[in-house]
Write a protein that holds these residues in place. Sequence first.
Motif, PDB file in Angstrom:
ATOM      1  N   ASP A   1       0.808  -1.216   0.000  1.00  0.00           N
ATOM      2  CA  ASP A   1       0.000   0.000   0.000  1.00  0.00           C
ATOM      3  C   ASP A   1       0.840   1.264   0.000  1.00  0.00           C
ATOM      4  OD1 ASP A   1      -2.414  -1.296  -0.076  1.00  0.00           O
ATOM      5  OD2 ASP A   1      -2.644  -1.343   2.102  1.00  0.00           O
ATOM      6  N   ASP A   2       2.023   1.193   0.577  1.00  0.00           N
ATOM      7  CA  ASP A   2       2.829   2.404   0.704  1.00  0.00           C
ATOM      8  C   ASP A   2       3.861   2.550  -0.416  1.00  0.00           C
ATOM      9  OD1 ASP A   2       4.312   0.239   1.566  1.00  0.00           O
ATOM     10  OD2 ASP A   2       5.341   1.364   3.141  1.00  0.00           O
ATOM     11  N   TRP A   3       3.767   1.735  -1.463  1.00  0.00           N
ATOM     12  CA  TRP A   3       4.720   1.798  -2.567  1.00  0.00           C
ATOM     13  C   TRP A   3       4.759   3.186  -3.182  1.00  0.00           C
ATOM     14  CZ3 TRP A   3       3.834   2.866  -7.763  1.00  0.00           C
ATOM     15  CH2 TRP A   3       4.919   2.695  -8.598  1.00  0.00           C
ATOM     16  N   GLU A   4       3.577   3.743  -3.414  1.00  0.00           N
ATOM     17  CA  GLU A   4       3.502   5.062  -4.038  1.00  0.00           C
ATOM     18  C   GLU A   4       4.176   6.112  -3.150  1.00  0.00           C
ATOM     19  OE1 GLU A   4       0.063   7.655  -6.321  1.00  0.00           O
ATOM     20  OE2 GLU A   4      -0.442   5.729  -5.440  1.00  0.00           O
ATOM     21  N   ALA A   5       3.917   6.067  -1.861  1.00  0.00           N
ATOM     22  CA  ALA A   5       4.522   7.031  -0.932  1.00  0.00           C
ATOM     23  C   ALA A   5       6.045   6.867  -0.886  1.00  0.00           C
ATOM     24  CB  ALA A   5       3.929   6.855   0.458  1.00  0.00           C
ATOM     25  N   ARG A   6       6.507   5.622  -0.909  1.00  0.00           N
ATOM     26  CA  ARG A   6       7.961   5.378  -0.897  1.00  0.00           C
ATOM     27  C   ARG A   6       8.620   5.934  -2.150  1.00  0.00           C
ATOM     28  NH1 ARG A   6       6.732  -0.311   0.298  1.00  0.00           N
ATOM     29  NH2 ARG A   6       7.514  -0.637  -1.816  1.00  0.00           N
ATOM     30  N   LYS A   7       7.972   5.739  -3.309  1.00  0.00           N
ATOM     31  CA  LYS A   7       8.528   6.249  -4.562  1.00  0.00           C
ATOM     32  C   LYS A   7       8.559   7.774  -4.572  1.00  0.00           C
ATOM     33  CE  LYS A   7      10.081   3.172  -7.212  1.00  0.00           C
ATOM     34  NZ  LYS A   7      11.509   3.162  -7.465  1.00  0.00           N
ATOM     35  N   ILE A   8       7.491   8.394  -4.105  1.00  0.00           N
ATOM     36  CA  ILE A   8       7.449   9.860  -4.041  1.00  0.00           C
ATOM     37  C   ILE A   8       8.580  10.369  -3.154  1.00  0.00           C
ATOM     38  CG2 ILE A   8       6.120  11.822  -3.165  1.00  0.00           C
ATOM     39  CD1 ILE A   8       3.587  10.318  -4.126  1.00  0.00           C
ATOM     40  N   GLU A   9       8.740   9.733  -2.004  1.00  0.00           N
ATOM     41  CA  GLU A   9       9.800  10.139  -1.081  1.00  0.00           C
ATOM     42  C   GLU A   9      11.180   9.935  -1.705  1.00  0.00           C
ATOM     43  OE1 GLU A   9      11.328   9.065   3.405  1.00  0.00           O
ATOM     44  OE2 GLU A   9       9.243   8.670   2.868  1.00  0.00           O
ATOM     45  N   GLU A  10      11.352   8.832  -2.427  1.00  0.00           N
ATOM     46  CA  GLU A  10      12.623   8.557  -3.088  1.00  0.00           C
ATOM     47  C   GLU A  10      12.945   9.634  -4.128  1.00  0.00           C
ATOM     48  OE1 GLU A  10      14.134   5.359  -6.376  1.00  0.00           O
ATOM     49  OE2 GLU A  10      12.973   4.559  -4.685  1.00  0.00           O
ATOM     50  N   TYR A  11      11.966   9.991  -4.948  1.00  0.00           N
ATOM     51  CA  TYR A  11      12.187  11.027  -5.968  1.00  0.00           C
ATOM     52  C   TYR A  11      12.440  12.393  -5.330  1.00  0.00           C
ATOM     53  CZ  TYR A  11      10.699   7.724  -9.558  1.00  0.00           C
ATOM     54  OH  TYR A  11      10.593   6.645 -10.398  1.00  0.00           O
ATOM     55  N   MET A  12      11.746  12.685  -4.248  1.00  0.00           N
ATOM     56  CA  MET A  12      11.967  13.956  -3.561  1.00  0.00           C
ATOM     57  C   MET A  12      13.373  14.002  -2.973  1.00  0.00           C
ATOM     58  SD  MET A  12       8.232  14.520  -1.775  1.00  0.00           S
ATOM     59  CE  MET A  12       8.784  15.818  -0.710  1.00  0.00           C
ATOM     60  N   ASN A  13      13.829  12.901  -2.395  1.00  0.00           N
ATOM     61  CA  ASN A  13      15.177  12.846  -1.832  1.00  0.00           C
ATOM     62  C   ASN A  13      16.234  12.974  -2.927  1.00  0.00           C
ATOM     63  OD1 ASN A  13      14.297  12.607   0.798  1.00  0.00           O
ATOM     64  ND2 ASN A  13      14.357  10.370   0.780  1.00  0.00           N
ATOM     65  N   ASP A  14      15.999  12.309  -4.067  1.00  0.00           N
ATOM     66  CA  ASP A  14      16.927  12.426  -5.195  1.00  0.00           C
ATOM     67  C   ASP A  14      17.032  13.874  -5.670  1.00  0.00           C
ATOM     68  OD1 ASP A  14      17.388   9.727  -5.116  1.00  0.00           O
ATOM     69  OD2 ASP A  14      16.131   9.256  -6.872  1.00  0.00           O
ATOM     70  N   GLU A  15      15.889  14.520  -5.772  1.00  0.00           N
ATOM     71  CA  GLU A  15      15.877  15.913  -6.219  1.00  0.00           C
ATOM     72  C   GLU A  15      16.569  16.816  -5.201  1.00  0.00           C
ATOM     73  OE1 GLU A  15      12.521  19.182  -7.330  1.00  0.00           O
ATOM     74  OE2 GLU A  15      12.271  17.159  -8.149  1.00  0.00           O
ATOM     75  N   LEU A  16      16.372  16.545  -3.927  1.00  0.00           N
ATOM     76  CA  LEU A  16      17.022  17.320  -2.872  1.00  0.00           C
ATOM     77  C   LEU A  16      18.550  17.156  -2.959  1.00  0.00           C
ATOM     78  CD1 LEU A  16      15.012  17.401   0.365  1.00  0.00           C
ATOM     79  CD2 LEU A  16      17.194  18.547   0.165  1.00  0.00           C
ATOM     80  N   GLN A  17      18.996  15.907  -3.189  1.00  0.00           N
ATOM     81  CA  GLN A  17      20.430  15.639  -3.304  1.00  0.00           C
ATOM     82  C   GLN A  17      21.032  16.335  -4.511  1.00  0.00           C
ATOM     83  OE1 GLN A  17      22.398  14.172  -1.171  1.00  0.00           O
ATOM     84  NE2 GLN A  17      20.698  13.713   0.203  1.00  0.00           N
ATOM     85  N   GLN A  18      20.300  16.329  -5.630  1.00  0.00           N
ATOM     86  CA  GLN A  18      20.780  17.016  -6.822  1.00  0.00           C
ATOM     87  C   GLN A  18      20.845  18.525  -6.592  1.00  0.00           C
ATOM     88  OE1 GLN A  18      18.179  15.898 -10.011  1.00  0.00           O
ATOM     89  NE2 GLN A  18      19.062  13.833 -10.206  1.00  0.00           N
ATOM     90  N   HIS A  19      19.866  19.038  -5.887  1.00  0.00           N
ATOM     91  CA  HIS A  19      19.836  20.470  -5.594  1.00  0.00           C
ATOM     92  C   HIS A  19      21.007  20.866  -4.693  1.00  0.00           C
ATOM     93  CE1 HIS A  19      18.094  24.421  -5.151  1.00  0.00           C
ATOM     94  NE2 HIS A  19      18.172  24.319  -3.829  1.00  0.00           N
ATOM     95  N   LYS A  20      21.299  20.014  -3.684  1.00  0.00           N
ATOM     96  CA  LYS A  20      22.416  20.288  -2.775  1.00  0.00           C
ATOM     97  C   LYS A  20      23.771  20.199  -3.485  1.00  0.00           C
ATOM     98  CE  LYS A  20      20.307  18.899   1.591  1.00  0.00           C
ATOM     99  NZ  LYS A  20      20.329  17.909   2.678  1.00  0.00           N
ATOM    100  N   SER A  21      23.880  19.215  -4.375  1.00  0.00           N
ATOM    101  CA  SER A  21      25.163  19.035  -5.058  1.00  0.00           C
ATOM    102  C   SER A  21      25.406  20.105  -6.119  1.00  0.00           C
ATOM    103  CB  SER A  21      25.242  17.640  -5.696  1.00  0.00           C
ATOM    104  OG  SER A  21      24.271  17.519  -6.703  1.00  0.00           O
ATOM    105  N   SER A  22      24.362  20.741  -6.602  1.00  0.00           N
ATOM    106  CA  SER A  22      24.553  21.797  -7.607  1.00  0.00           C
ATOM    107  C   SER A  22      24.946  23.137  -6.977  1.00  0.00           C
ATOM    108  CB  SER A  22      23.284  21.963  -8.449  1.00  0.00           C
ATOM    109  OG  SER A  22      22.237  22.467  -7.649  1.00  0.00           O
ATOM    110  N   LYS A  23      24.838  23.241  -5.682  1.00  0.00           N
ATOM    111  CA  LYS A  23      25.205  24.502  -5.014  1.00  0.00           C
ATOM    112  C   LYS A  23      26.660  24.633  -4.781  1.00  0.00           C
ATOM    113  CE  LYS A  23      20.976  25.714  -2.683  1.00  0.00           C
ATOM    114  NZ  LYS A  23      20.341  26.012  -1.450  1.00  0.00           N
TER     115      LYS A  23
END
Length: 110
Positions: free
Chosen positions: A88-110
Amino acid sequence: MEKQDSELKYLRAKTRVEKLKAFYTHLTVYFVINTVITAVKVMNNIHNGETYNEAFFDFSTVASWLVWGVGLALHAFSVFGLPLILGDDWEARKIEEYMNDELQQHKSSK
């Protein structure tokens, strides 16, 4: 944090209801359209001299039920079966994973 959690639960529930509603709409359209197609084909075949059994059990009469039925079965699986397999929580896990990936990319671009 608690407000975000309740909003996330609400969004997940809303998404599930929308998927369920779409499936029931698909199911209704499937029965209505295929019933009309079958009635027209049977009447046409009877008019062409076939018996009721010959007209009703002709492959071309039931083909739309079968072909469209496969699509309907896949839709049902995506609504009912996929959450059982993925959880049931697959969708939530994927959303969180993509958000974390985007956060990491944002941090590394600074």
